[in-house]
Scaffold this motif. Sequence first.
Motif, PDB file in Angstrom:
ATOM      1  N   ILE A   4       0.857  -1.180   0.000  1.00 16.65           N
ATOM      2  CA  ILE A   4       0.000   0.000   0.000  1.00 16.65           C
ATOM      3  C   ILE A   4       0.895   1.231   0.000  1.00 16.65           C
ATOM      4  O   ILE A   4       2.085   1.147   0.310  1.00 16.65           O
ATOM      5  CB  ILE A   4      -0.943   0.015   1.220  1.00 16.65           C
ATOM      6  CG1 ILE A   4      -0.149  -0.014   2.534  1.00 16.65           C
ATOM      7  CG2 ILE A   4      -1.941  -1.132   1.146  1.00 16.65           C
ATOM      8  CD1 ILE A   4      -0.996   0.159   3.786  1.00 16.65           C
ATOM      9  N   LYS A   5       0.323   2.343  -0.341  1.00 15.33           N
ATOM     10  CA  LYS A   5       1.060   3.607  -0.301  1.00 15.33           C
ATOM     11  C   LYS A   5       0.569   4.415   0.894  1.00 15.33           C
ATOM     12  O   LYS A   5      -0.632   4.569   1.103  1.00 15.33           O
ATOM     13  CB  LYS A   5       0.868   4.382  -1.590  1.00 15.33           C
ATOM     14  CG  LYS A   5       1.500   3.691  -2.797  1.00 15.33           C
ATOM     15  CD  LYS A   5       1.520   4.603  -3.994  1.00 15.33           C
ATOM     16  CE  LYS A   5       2.021   3.936  -5.244  1.00 15.33           C
ATOM     17  NZ  LYS A   5       3.281   3.330  -5.198  1.00 15.33           N
ATOM     18  N   ILE A   6       1.540   4.904   1.676  1.00 15.22           N
ATOM     19  CA  ILE A   6       1.253   5.744   2.837  1.00 15.22           C
ATOM     20  C   ILE A   6       2.101   6.997   2.721  1.00 15.22           C
ATOM     21  O   ILE A   6       3.311   6.916   2.475  1.00 15.22           O
ATOM     22  CB  ILE A   6       1.577   5.010   4.152  1.00 15.22           C
ATOM     23  CG1 ILE A   6       0.661   3.797   4.327  1.00 15.22           C
ATOM     24  CG2 ILE A   6       1.443   5.951   5.343  1.00 15.22           C
ATOM     25  CD1 ILE A   6       0.954   2.980   5.564  1.00 15.22           C
ATOM     26  N   LYS A   7       1.465   8.151   2.906  1.00 11.34           N
ATOM     27  CA  LYS A   7       2.206   9.414   2.914  1.00 11.34           C
ATOM     28  C   LYS A   7       2.504   9.767   4.373  1.00 11.34           C
ATOM     29  O   LYS A   7       1.641   9.644   5.244  1.00 11.34           O
ATOM     30  CB  LYS A   7       1.400  10.525   2.258  1.00 11.34           C
ATOM     31  CG  LYS A   7       1.270  10.340   0.748  1.00 11.34           C
ATOM     32  CD  LYS A   7       0.395  11.401   0.141  1.00 11.34           C
ATOM     33  CE  LYS A   7      -1.012  10.853   0.126  1.00 11.34           C
ATOM     34  NZ  LYS A   7      -2.011  11.645  -0.510  1.00 11.34           N
ATOM     35  N   LEU A  92      -0.595  -2.498   9.593  1.00  9.35           N
ATOM     36  CA  LEU A  92      -0.707  -2.172   8.171  1.00  9.35           C
ATOM     37  C   LEU A  92      -1.714  -3.109   7.508  1.00  9.35           C
ATOM     38  O   LEU A  92      -1.657  -4.325   7.683  1.00  9.35           O
ATOM     39  CB  LEU A  92       0.662  -2.288   7.497  1.00  9.35           C
ATOM     40  CG  LEU A  92       1.715  -1.295   7.999  1.00  9.35           C
ATOM     41  CD1 LEU A  92       3.030  -1.542   7.282  1.00  9.35           C
ATOM     42  CD2 LEU A  92       1.267   0.140   7.822  1.00  9.35           C
ATOM     43  N   HIS A  93      -2.635  -2.526   6.773  1.00 15.61           N
ATOM     44  CA  HIS A  93      -3.760  -3.270   6.193  1.00 15.61           C
ATOM     45  C   HIS A  93      -4.106  -2.633   4.841  1.00 15.61           C
ATOM     46  O   HIS A  93      -3.944  -1.423   4.664  1.00 15.61           O
ATOM     47  CB  HIS A  93      -4.951  -3.174   7.159  1.00 15.61           C
ATOM     48  CG  HIS A  93      -6.097  -4.027   6.777  1.00 15.61           C
ATOM     49  ND1 HIS A  93      -7.059  -3.615   5.890  1.00 15.61           N
ATOM     50  CD2 HIS A  93      -6.434  -5.279   7.152  1.00 15.61           C
ATOM     51  CE1 HIS A  93      -7.940  -4.574   5.734  1.00 15.61           C
ATOM     52  NE2 HIS A  93      -7.589  -5.598   6.487  1.00 15.61           N
ATOM     53  N   PRO A  94      -4.600  -3.424   3.888  1.00 15.72           N
ATOM     54  CA  PRO A  94      -4.956  -2.856   2.583  1.00 15.72           C
ATOM     55  C   PRO A  94      -5.911  -1.661   2.653  1.00 15.72           C
ATOM     56  O   PRO A  94      -5.858  -0.778   1.792  1.00 15.72           O
ATOM     57  CB  PRO A  94      -5.599  -4.035   1.841  1.00 15.72           C
ATOM     58  CG  PRO A  94      -4.929  -5.239   2.421  1.00 15.72           C
ATOM     59  CD  PRO A  94      -4.742  -4.903   3.881  1.00 15.72           C
ATOM     60  N   ASP A  95      -6.756  -1.600   3.666  1.00 17.88           N
ATOM     61  CA  ASP A  95      -7.682  -0.467   3.811  1.00 17.88           C
ATOM     62  C   ASP A  95      -6.956   0.849   4.066  1.00 17.88           C
ATOM     63  O   ASP A  95      -7.547   1.924   3.956  1.00 17.88           O
ATOM     64  CB  ASP A  95      -8.681  -0.711   4.946  1.00 17.88           C
ATOM     65  CG  ASP A  95      -9.692  -1.790   4.620  1.00 17.88           C
ATOM     66  OD1 ASP A  95      -9.795  -2.178   3.434  1.00 17.88           O
ATOM     67  OD2 ASP A  95     -10.373  -2.252   5.551  1.00 17.88           O
ATOM     68  N   MET A  96      -5.673   0.783   4.426  1.00 15.24           N
ATOM     69  CA  MET A  96      -4.900   1.985   4.705  1.00 15.24           C
ATOM     70  C   MET A  96      -4.264   2.583   3.452  1.00 15.24           C
ATOM     71  O   MET A  96      -3.587   3.599   3.540  1.00 15.24           O
ATOM     72  CB  MET A  96      -3.789   1.676   5.716  1.00 15.24           C
ATOM     73  CG  MET A  96      -4.281   1.312   7.078  1.00 15.24           C
ATOM     74  SD  MET A  96      -2.857   0.907   8.122  1.00 15.24           S
ATOM     75  CE  MET A  96      -3.621   0.736   9.699  1.00 15.24           C
ATOM     76  N   ASP A  97      -4.484   1.973   2.297  1.00 19.55           N
ATOM     77  CA  ASP A  97      -3.882   2.477   1.068  1.00 19.55           C
ATOM     78  C   ASP A  97      -4.303   3.929   0.843  1.00 19.55           C
ATOM     79  O   ASP A  97      -5.482   4.261   0.909  1.00 19.55           O
ATOM     80  CB  ASP A  97      -4.308   1.614  -0.126  1.00 19.55           C
ATOM     81  CG  ASP A  97      -3.511   1.927  -1.372  1.00 19.55           C
ATOM     82  OD1 ASP A  97      -2.307   2.237  -1.266  1.00 19.55           O
ATOM     83  OD2 ASP A  97      -4.098   1.851  -2.466  1.00 19.55           O
ATOM     84  N   GLY A  98      -3.322   4.803   0.630  1.00 20.71           N
ATOM     85  CA  GLY A  98      -3.585   6.221   0.415  1.00 20.71           C
ATOM     86  C   GLY A  98      -3.641   7.048   1.680  1.00 20.71           C
ATOM     87  O   GLY A  98      -3.826   8.265   1.626  1.00 20.71           O
ATOM     88  N   MET A  99      -3.460   6.429   2.837  1.00 19.10           N
ATOM     89  CA  MET A  99      -3.502   7.137   4.109  1.00 19.10           C
ATOM     90  C   MET A  99      -2.348   8.130   4.207  1.00 19.10           C
ATOM     91  O   MET A  99      -1.272   7.910   3.663  1.00 19.10           O
ATOM     92  CB  MET A  99      -3.410   6.124   5.260  1.00 19.10           C
ATOM     93  CG  MET A  99      -3.497   6.745   6.633  1.00 19.10           C
ATOM     94  SD  MET A  99      -3.616   5.491   7.958  1.00 19.10           S
ATOM     95  CE  MET A  99      -1.963   4.844   7.966  1.00 19.10           C
ATOM     96  N   MET A 100      -2.597   9.248   4.888  1.00 20.63           N
ATOM     97  CA  MET A 100      -1.530  10.204   5.189  1.00 20.63           C
ATOM     98  C   MET A 100      -1.490  10.435   6.682  1.00 20.63           C
ATOM     99  O   MET A 100      -2.531  10.688   7.302  1.00 20.63           O
ATOM    100  CB  MET A 100      -1.747  11.537   4.486  1.00 20.63           C
ATOM    101  CG  MET A 100      -0.670  12.555   4.820  1.00 20.63           C
ATOM    102  SD  MET A 100      -0.852  14.061   3.866  1.00 20.63           S
ATOM    103  CE  MET A 100       0.378  15.074   4.654  1.00 20.63           C
ATOM    104  N   VAL A 101      -0.300  10.312   7.264  1.00 21.63           N
ATOM    105  CA  VAL A 101      -0.123  10.561   8.697  1.00 21.63           C
ATOM    106  C   VAL A 101       0.909  11.661   8.890  1.00 21.63           C
ATOM    107  O   VAL A 101       1.810  11.841   8.078  1.00 21.63           O
ATOM    108  CB  VAL A 101       0.300   9.293   9.467  1.00 21.63           C
ATOM    109  CG1 VAL A 101      -0.759   8.217   9.383  1.00 21.63           C
ATOM    110  CG2 VAL A 101       1.635   8.765   9.000  1.00 21.63           C
TER     111      VAL A 101
END
Length: 108
Positions: A4-7, A92-101
């Motif tokens: 997944i991608k996380i910013k 970390l889970h696929p539902d977090m794709d696109g998350m920004m923290v």
Amino acid sequence: MSDIKIKVQDYSGDVQELEAPTDMGLSLMEFLKANEYPVLATCGGMALCATCHVKVEEGFDNLNDPGDQEMDQLDILPNAEHNSRLACQLRLHPDMDGMMVRLAADEE
């Protein structure tokens, strides 16, 4: 493998987009430490110190609700907001794709 991608926004305001594996059982805290972000994680991921405090700027609604121990820690943080979470409690889970923290443990 399901990456997944996380910013991640650091304390200086710089944002970097990272690829995170979801098949290793890592917490967001472990992932941040592995990518050399200044996350102390003094308690080792037990939700006892809040030194992995992040603010979820995008994707908050895709996260599971925090447990009682995490809520207890967030309740004592002077800079906690509605989108505050402890990175050690977020697997970390696929539902977090696109998350920004945004790193928040050292914010005043």
